[in-house]
Enzyme design. Structure first.
Site, PDB file in Angstrom:
ATOM      1  N   TRP A  63      -8.910  -8.750 -10.375  1.00  0.00           N
ATOM      2  CA  TRP A  63      -9.613  -8.902 -11.486  1.00  0.00           C
ATOM      3  C   TRP A  63     -10.716  -7.798 -11.123  1.00  0.00           C
ATOM      4  O   TRP A  63     -11.134  -7.166 -10.128  1.00  0.00           O
ATOM      5  CB  TRP A  63      -9.981 -10.031 -11.667  1.00  0.00           C
ATOM      6  CG  TRP A  63      -8.922 -11.031 -12.248  1.00  0.00           C
ATOM      7  CD1 TRP A  63      -8.851 -12.359 -11.924  1.00  0.00           C
ATOM      8  CD2 TRP A  63      -8.041 -10.972 -13.458  1.00  0.00           C
ATOM      9  NE1 TRP A  63      -7.744 -12.779 -12.533  1.00  0.00           N
ATOM     10  CE2 TRP A  63      -6.982 -12.113 -13.411  1.00  0.00           C
ATOM     11  CE3 TRP A  63      -7.880  -9.937 -14.155  1.00  0.00           C
ATOM     12  CZ2 TRP A  63      -6.093 -12.266 -14.345  1.00  0.00           C
ATOM     13  CZ3 TRP A  63      -6.710  -9.973 -15.040  1.00  0.00           C
ATOM     14  CH2 TRP A  63      -6.157 -11.250 -15.014  1.00  0.00           C
ATOM     15  N   HIS A 108     -13.397 -12.096 -12.588  1.00  0.00           N
ATOM     16  CA  HIS A 108     -13.704 -13.209 -11.530  1.00  0.00           C
ATOM     17  C   HIS A 108     -14.896 -14.125 -12.176  1.00  0.00           C
ATOM     18  O   HIS A 108     -15.004 -15.223 -12.110  1.00  0.00           O
ATOM     19  CB  HIS A 108     -14.346 -12.438 -10.347  1.00  0.00           C
ATOM     20  CG  HIS A 108     -13.198 -12.188  -9.479  1.00  0.00           C
ATOM     21  ND1 HIS A 108     -12.355 -13.133  -8.913  1.00  0.00           N
ATOM     22  CD2 HIS A 108     -12.712 -10.981  -9.136  1.00  0.00           C
ATOM     23  CE1 HIS A 108     -11.506 -12.370  -8.062  1.00  0.00           C
ATOM     24  NE2 HIS A 108     -11.386 -11.280  -8.199  1.00  0.00           N
ATOM     25  N   ASP A 111     -15.452  -9.299  -2.993  1.00  0.00           N
ATOM     26  CA  ASP A 111     -15.110  -7.944  -3.126  1.00  0.00           C
ATOM     27  C   ASP A 111     -16.419  -6.876  -2.475  1.00  0.00           C
ATOM     28  O   ASP A 111     -16.108  -5.952  -1.855  1.00  0.00           O
ATOM     29  CB  ASP A 111     -15.086  -7.521  -4.480  1.00  0.00           C
ATOM     30  CG  ASP A 111     -13.588  -7.931  -5.043  1.00  0.00           C
ATOM     31  OD1 ASP A 111     -12.772  -8.345  -4.213  1.00  0.00           O
ATOM     32  OD2 ASP A 111     -13.610  -8.223  -6.288  1.00  0.00           O
ATOM     33  N   ARG A 146     -16.545  -6.816   1.634  1.00  0.00           N
ATOM     34  CA  ARG A 146     -15.177  -6.424   2.198  1.00  0.00           C
ATOM     35  C   ARG A 146     -15.315  -5.284   3.116  1.00  0.00           C
ATOM     36  O   ARG A 146     -14.451  -5.221   3.851  1.00  0.00           O
ATOM     37  CB  ARG A 146     -14.032  -6.409   1.144  1.00  0.00           C
ATOM     38  CG  ARG A 146     -14.002  -4.925   0.427  1.00  0.00           C
ATOM     39  CD  ARG A 146     -12.681  -5.228  -0.731  1.00  0.00           C
ATOM     40  NE  ARG A 146     -12.561  -3.614  -1.473  1.00  0.00           N
ATOM     41  CZ  ARG A 146     -13.426  -3.479  -2.246  1.00  0.00           C
ATOM     42  NH1 ARG A 146     -14.219  -4.284  -2.685  1.00  0.00           N
ATOM     43  NH2 ARG A 146     -13.336  -2.074  -2.840  1.00  0.00           N
ATOM     44  N   HIS A 154      -7.110 -11.095   0.281  1.00  0.00           N
ATOM     45  CA  HIS A 154      -6.953 -11.042  -1.342  1.00  0.00           C
ATOM     46  C   HIS A 154      -5.782 -10.769  -1.803  1.00  0.00           C
ATOM     47  O   HIS A 154      -5.715 -10.864  -3.172  1.00  0.00           O
ATOM     48  CB  HIS A 154      -7.973  -9.543  -1.670  1.00  0.00           C
ATOM     49  CG  HIS A 154      -9.356  -9.720  -1.222  1.00  0.00           C
ATOM     50  ND1 HIS A 154     -10.429  -9.934  -2.093  1.00  0.00           N
ATOM     51  CD2 HIS A 154      -9.864  -9.642   0.118  1.00  0.00           C
ATOM     52  CE1 HIS A 154     -11.537 -10.137  -1.648  1.00  0.00           C
ATOM     53  NE2 HIS A 154     -11.112 -10.028  -0.286  1.00  0.00           N
ATOM     54  N   HIS A 210     -13.401 -16.738  -5.065  1.00  0.00           N
ATOM     55  CA  HIS A 210     -13.054 -15.547  -5.447  1.00  0.00           C
ATOM     56  C   HIS A 210     -11.394 -15.379  -5.266  1.00  0.00           C
ATOM     57  O   HIS A 210     -10.594 -14.933  -6.072  1.00  0.00           O
ATOM     58  CB  HIS A 210     -13.439 -14.383  -4.311  1.00  0.00           C
ATOM     59  CG  HIS A 210     -12.885 -13.178  -4.698  1.00  0.00           C
ATOM     60  ND1 HIS A 210     -13.833 -12.200  -5.525  1.00  0.00           N
ATOM     61  CD2 HIS A 210     -11.921 -12.312  -4.158  1.00  0.00           C
ATOM     62  CE1 HIS A 210     -13.118 -11.076  -5.665  1.00  0.00           C
ATOM     63  NE2 HIS A 210     -12.208 -11.113  -4.840  1.00  0.00           N
ATOM     64  N   ASP A 220      -8.512 -14.277  -7.631  1.00  0.00           N
ATOM     65  CA  ASP A 220      -7.427 -13.386  -7.278  1.00  0.00           C
ATOM     66  C   ASP A 220      -5.870 -13.775  -7.346  1.00  0.00           C
ATOM     67  O   ASP A 220      -5.054 -12.902  -7.891  1.00  0.00           O
ATOM     68  CB  ASP A 220      -7.429 -12.893  -5.815  1.00  0.00           C
ATOM     69  CG  ASP A 220      -8.669 -12.150  -5.322  1.00  0.00           C
ATOM     70  OD1 ASP A 220      -9.505 -11.456  -6.345  1.00  0.00           O
ATOM     71  OD2 ASP A 220      -8.887 -11.928  -4.025  1.00  0.00           O
ATOM     72  N   HIS A 268      -1.577  -8.895  -7.771  1.00  0.00           N
ATOM     73  CA  HIS A 268      -2.102  -9.262  -6.226  1.00  0.00           C
ATOM     74  C   HIS A 268      -1.163  -9.974  -5.601  1.00  0.00           C
ATOM     75  O   HIS A 268      -1.445 -10.648  -4.425  1.00  0.00           O
ATOM     76  CB  HIS A 268      -3.444  -9.891  -6.361  1.00  0.00           C
ATOM     77  CG  HIS A 268      -4.447  -8.644  -6.006  1.00  0.00           C
ATOM     78  ND1 HIS A 268      -5.095  -8.276  -4.990  1.00  0.00           N
ATOM     79  CD2 HIS A 268      -4.749  -7.806  -6.946  1.00  0.00           C
ATOM     80  CE1 HIS A 268      -5.852  -7.366  -4.942  1.00  0.00           C
ATOM     81  NE2 HIS A 268      -5.756  -6.748  -6.113  1.00  0.00           N
ATOM     82  N   HIS A 323      -2.920  -0.734 -11.821  1.00  0.00           N
ATOM     83  CA  HIS A 323      -3.894  -2.045 -11.275  1.00  0.00           C
ATOM     84  C   HIS A 323      -5.065  -1.876 -12.060  1.00  0.00           C
ATOM     85  O   HIS A 323      -5.538  -2.853 -12.408  1.00  0.00           O
ATOM     86  CB  HIS A 323      -4.027  -1.735  -9.745  1.00  0.00           C
ATOM     87  CG  HIS A 323      -4.790  -3.034  -9.098  1.00  0.00           C
ATOM     88  ND1 HIS A 323      -4.002  -3.666  -8.197  1.00  0.00           N
ATOM     89  CD2 HIS A 323      -5.960  -3.518  -9.334  1.00  0.00           C
ATOM     90  CE1 HIS A 323      -4.946  -4.827  -7.577  1.00  0.00           C
ATOM     91  NE2 HIS A 323      -6.166  -4.514  -8.286  1.00  0.00           N
ATOM     92  N   ASP A 369      -6.710  -4.693 -14.124  1.00  0.00           N
ATOM     93  CA  ASP A 369      -7.984  -5.323 -13.298  1.00  0.00           C
ATOM     94  C   ASP A 369      -9.112  -5.470 -14.085  1.00  0.00           C
ATOM     95  O   ASP A 369     -10.006  -6.252 -14.312  1.00  0.00           O
ATOM     96  CB  ASP A 369      -8.215  -4.328 -12.154  1.00  0.00           C
ATOM     97  CG  ASP A 369      -9.574  -4.775 -11.378  1.00  0.00           C
ATOM     98  OD1 ASP A 369      -9.528  -5.998 -10.912  1.00  0.00           O
ATOM     99  OD2 ASP A 369     -10.462  -3.791 -11.288  1.00  0.00           O
TER     100      ASP A 369
END
Length: 405
Positions: free
Chosen positions: A23, A28, A67, A70, A82, A151, A155, A161, A184, A188
């Site tokens: 996302w 999120h 995110d 990371r 994730h 999170h 995901d 994902h 994606h 997303d």
């Protein structure tokens, strides 16, 4: 078991596996806001304390934290947590979850195991906290685990994902509104952004429900959440909500354990012990599921969307299967507000990629409320997990629109 031991188990990872997130920040934050609306009254004060909030406390601002960090050295190992992908999976041609060849990547380092592990960490932390034994380091570790849990549940509800094909769609260029993007990025953020841009104007006004309005923060997507709540969770999904939390009963006869597996289960407890010992129990060989919490069971129909709608068959047919694209990102996504703005402000132009802003693709996704249902499920499930972990059920009866496992 001391909390530090669980933290070490959670931190077993590899920085060599490509990282990902799911996302965009908006997706999120929608999931987190929906979850907050369905928390038991006793839960939010505990979450705010763990998150060390000063002033107004909301879950949405920390929903995309995983995110943002990371790329930091101390969190690079979390990248593989994730997402998850099966070796035999190649939608829309094959849908394997996991299939005969099992899972890609390192064992137990994936989004479904991440949900199980962070939940177990927080469960042990609450035992220490109730006993008055939690240290400052325990508090800090619980904060990190809570942010990851918020999170990871988001995901899990993003279909791309749950597949490793072309790095979760990052390696597949497509066209959307005659603008070039990748599959994606489309899921997303662009599908959500289009919905927000085309909302009925009546959702700019507050709903007559304080339990909804009190959790909104004056964001550009508040009208979208109102619609998801009113037409979705309080409307077409109302009779489905309990089923979203169901888990299959455990088999009445469990496989025999070796002496080593029995020692591990006795030392660390059944959940963590079975996770360490092997893959002979439940959850697609991941040992993530039991009769209460079952991320693999919840994720299975979400993964199936990859073959049903996410990857159109035309991508693997001429002329689009001959279009070459070599992306630089490894199973990651770029879904910032700036990226979305650049997409919509760029000039539409003819391109060689499959157009997905069509009645047959994005029209079906919109008409069937696929994205909205996924985020609704994510919010309800996240609320149920948090209620299960933190609610004082003896304090009051279960209020309306409050769910637990």
């Amino acid at each position: 078991m001391r909390f530090s031991q669980v933290s070490l188990i959670l931190a077993t990872g590899s920085a060599l596996i490509p990282h990902a997130n799911a996302w965009g920040a908006v997706g999120h934050e929608v999931v987190a806001t929906v979850a907050q609306m369905h928390l038991h009254p006793s839960v939010m004060p505990i979450l705010c304390d763990i998150l060390n909030y000063k002033g107004d406390c909301h879950l949405a601002p920390v929903a995309a934290w995983a995110d943002k960090v990371r790329g930091l050295p101390q969190y690079r190992w979390t990248g593989p947590l994730h997402y998850i992908g099966a070796t035999d999976d190649y939608p829309s041609e094959t849908c394997a979850f996991p299939g005969e060849k099992g899972w890609e990547g390192r064992k137990n380092i994936n989004v479904l195991s991440g949900i199980r592990n962070t939940t177990s960490v927080l469960e042990d932390y609450m035992d220490l906290r109730k006993a008055g034994l939690a240290t400052e380091s325990d508090d800090d570790a619980a904060q990190v685990a809570l942010k990851f849990l918020i999170h990871f549940v988001g995901d899990m509800h993003m279909p791309l994902h749950l597949t490793g094909r072309d790095r979760g769609g990052n390696g597949i260029k497509v066209s959307f509104d005659s603008r070039v993007t990748n599959l994606h990025s489309l899921w997303d953020g662009l599908l959500i952004a289009k919905r927000i841009r085309t909302l009925p104007s009546n959702y700019t006004r507050p709903l007559p429900f304080p339990e909804v309005e009190s959790h909104l923060r004056g964001t550009i997507y508040d009208p979208y959440i109102r619609r998801v709540m009113w037409e979705g969770i309080m409307g077409k999904y109302e009779d489905e909500l309990d089923s979203w939390l169901s888990c299959p009963a455990e088999p009445s006869v469990q496989p025999l354990q070796t002496q080593w597996e029995q020692w591990i289960s006795w030392t660390f407890g059944r959940r963590i012990g079975s996770w360490i010992a092997g893959s002979r129990l439940t959850g697609g060989g991941l040992n993530t599921d039991d009769e209460t919490l079952c991320p693999y069971h919840w994720a299975t129909p979400i993964h199936a969307l990859n073959c049903q709608i996410v990857f159109p068959k035309a991508l693997d047919e001429p002329p689009y299967n001959r279009v070459s694209f070599s992306g630089t990102d490894e199973h990651a996504c770029n879904s910032s507000n700036k990226a979305l703005e650049v997409h919509w402000l760029s000039r539409p132009r003819k391109n060689p990629y499959l157009e997905l802003d069509t009645a047959q693709y994005s029209g079906v996704i919109e008409d069937e409320w696929i994205v909205e249902k996924l985020m609704s499920q994510g919010g309800i499930r996240l609320a149920a997990v948090l209620n299960w972990l933190f609610a004082d059920m003896e304090e009051s009866t279960l209020p309306n629109r409050t769910y637990t496992l």
